[in-house]
Design a protein around this motif. Structure first.
Motif, short mmCIF file in Angstrom:
data_model
loop_
_atom_site.label_atom_id
_atom_site.label_comp_id
_atom_site.label_asym_id
_atom_site.label_seq_id
_atom_site.Cartn_x
_atom_site.Cartn_y
_atom_site.Cartn_z
N GLN A 130 -25.98 39.94 72.61
CA GLN A 130 -26.50 40.80 73.74
C GLN A 130 -25.63 41.63 74.02
N TYR A 131 -24.30 41.52 74.48
CA TYR A 131 -23.12 41.87 75.15
C TYR A 131 -22.37 42.64 73.82
N TRP A 132 -22.30 42.08 72.67
CA TRP A 132 -21.57 42.59 71.81
C TRP A 132 -22.40 43.95 71.15
N VAL A 133 -23.62 44.01 71.08
CA VAL A 133 -24.25 45.05 70.40
C VAL A 133 -24.22 46.12 71.19
N VAL A 134 -24.36 46.06 72.43
CA VAL A 134 -24.26 47.13 73.44
C VAL A 134 -22.80 47.77 73.42
N TYR A 170 -28.11 44.98 80.33
CA TYR A 170 -29.55 45.03 80.19
C TYR A 170 -30.08 46.55 80.39
N SER A 171 -29.60 47.48 81.08
CA SER A 171 -29.86 48.82 81.22
C SER A 171 -29.67 49.49 79.93
N ILE A 209 -37.19 45.79 76.97
CA ILE A 209 -36.81 44.09 77.18
C ILE A 209 -37.89 43.14 76.95
N ILE A 210 -38.20 42.57 76.30
CA ILE A 210 -39.25 41.75 75.68
C ILE A 210 -39.12 40.35 76.32
N LYS A 233 -38.54 47.39 85.25
CA LYS A 233 -39.38 48.50 84.59
C LYS A 233 -39.18 48.73 83.11
N LYS A 234 -38.28 47.94 82.64
CA LYS A 234 -38.32 48.01 80.97
C LYS A 234 -38.94 46.87 80.63
#
Length: 363
Positions: free
Chosen positions: A92-96, A133-134, A139-140, A158-159
């Protein structure tokens, strides 16, 4: 439209099992969906997926998924796809971070699979999570329980979009009851209980094992899975002198067939984002008894039976009630089977595809 699913590995777990089940179905619908794993160890799920030959599979190596070098290894793949759908931390962090330093225009999706994690308990990560996350377009969340937990953690939703997990009901229905209690080394008079799940802190096989102390000696427990807590669980079995009644089955490819031979499915967990094992048990027309925790209770309540988290005596009582009353047993089993029809994997996949196409149209 090209989609790349990204996850730490294809070891045992709900998120990993979900990818194994869904990737072939995307291909059937004409959608290009490939897989990238940070660690490409040839776990059983990976072997199964390779055998299906339904998608491209990329691996960043066999080093730790927490190694920051993954950030730079990811970059080249972000230019080749329109959407990256990410699962689990630290992917999750590495991709961002890879997207940020590469200026790639790929759109990011993230699926939150859990109602709780260690980051949610640390104030610093609460701030960092809001930032990471932003960066995701959508976000599913896999259940209302997961969604509520994440909103509380991020102070925003909201996402978020709730898309319930699903299972392949056709596979369950087609599974043959090819095993017999004899083939599982048990006498026909024995009662068979099962818990399927990785041996991790999140799960609570301990309570399931302890419940056997309150049950007659002809009650046996099958534990399907592997994980870092296996030695602890085996030590507990020895401590309670239950070696002849608790059976460690390892990773099995014939879980659906086994389910059709047992009497009761147990899902004892400290926390559960959804509870795929519970739905699989229900689909096999078996009564499911589960811990009353967010996410899991949402799936089971009103069909199966719930018990207080960690209460081994109550779990044993619920088991005996079911197996001591044929009418109750059949009623719960039928209710469970009906509930499972709400979690058809086809519905889940179509909602994912609709979401992908919505975002792709705006590129």
């Amino acid at each position: 439209m090209k989609v790349l699913q990204i996850i730490n590995s294809l070891g045992t777990g709900g998120a990993e099992k979900l990818l194994l089940e869904t990737l072939p179905l995307y291909k059937e619908k004409g959608i290009i969906v490939d897989l990238l794993v940070l660690n490409g160890t040839n776990y059983p799920f990976m072997e199964e997926l390779k055998a299906l030959n339904c998608c491209k599979i990329y691996s960043l190596g066999s080093h730790s998924v927490y190694n920051p070098v993954n950030i730079f290894k990811l970059i080249r793949y972000l230019y080749e796809y329109d959407i990256a759908h990410v699962h689990l931390f630290p992917a999750q962090y590495w991709v961002v971070l890879a997207k940020t330093i590469s200026f790639s225009k790929i759109k990011l999706f993230f699926t939150e699979h859990s109602t709780s994690n260690r980051r949610m308990e640390l104030p610093l990560f609460s701030i960092l999570d809001r930032v990471f996350y932003s960066s995701y377009r959508k976000i599913i969340t896999i259940s209302e329980g997961v969604n509520d937990s994440l909103i509380k953690h991020l102070r925003s939703g909201k996402k978020n979009i709730v898309i319930l997990n699903g299972i392949n009901l056709i596979k369950v229905n087609l599974a043959k009851k090819k095993l017999t209690k004899d083939s599982l080394f048990f006498h026909h008079n024995n009662k068979l209980l099962i818990q399927v799940g990785g041996f991790r802190k999140q799960k609570d096989q301990d309570t399931t094992i302890r419940s056997l102390q309150y049950l007659p000696s002809n009650f046996h427990l099958l534990l399907v899975g592997v994980g870092e807590r296996e030695k602890q669980l085996k030590n507990l079995v020895i401590q309670l002198k239950l070696e002849d009644r608790v059976h460690f089955m390892g990773v099995r490819k014939d879980v659906f067939s086994i389910l059709k031979n047992i009497d009761v499915v147990i899902v004892s967990s400290h926390q559960e984002g959804f509870g795929l094992a519970a739905v699989e048990g229900m689909a096999a027309k078996k009564p499911v008894i589960a811990s009353d925790v967010p996410g899991l209770s949402e799936v089971v309540k009103g069909a199966g039976v719930l018990f207080e988290l960690g209460n081994a005596k109550e779990l044993a009582e619920r088991i005996q009630e079911l197996l001591g009353d044929e009418s109750l047993y059949n009623r719960i089993a039928q209710a469970c089977q009906l509930r499972a029809t709400q979690y058809n994997i086809e519905n889940m996949i179509q909602k994912h595809i609709d979401l992908y196409q919505e975002v792709y149209a705006s590129i």
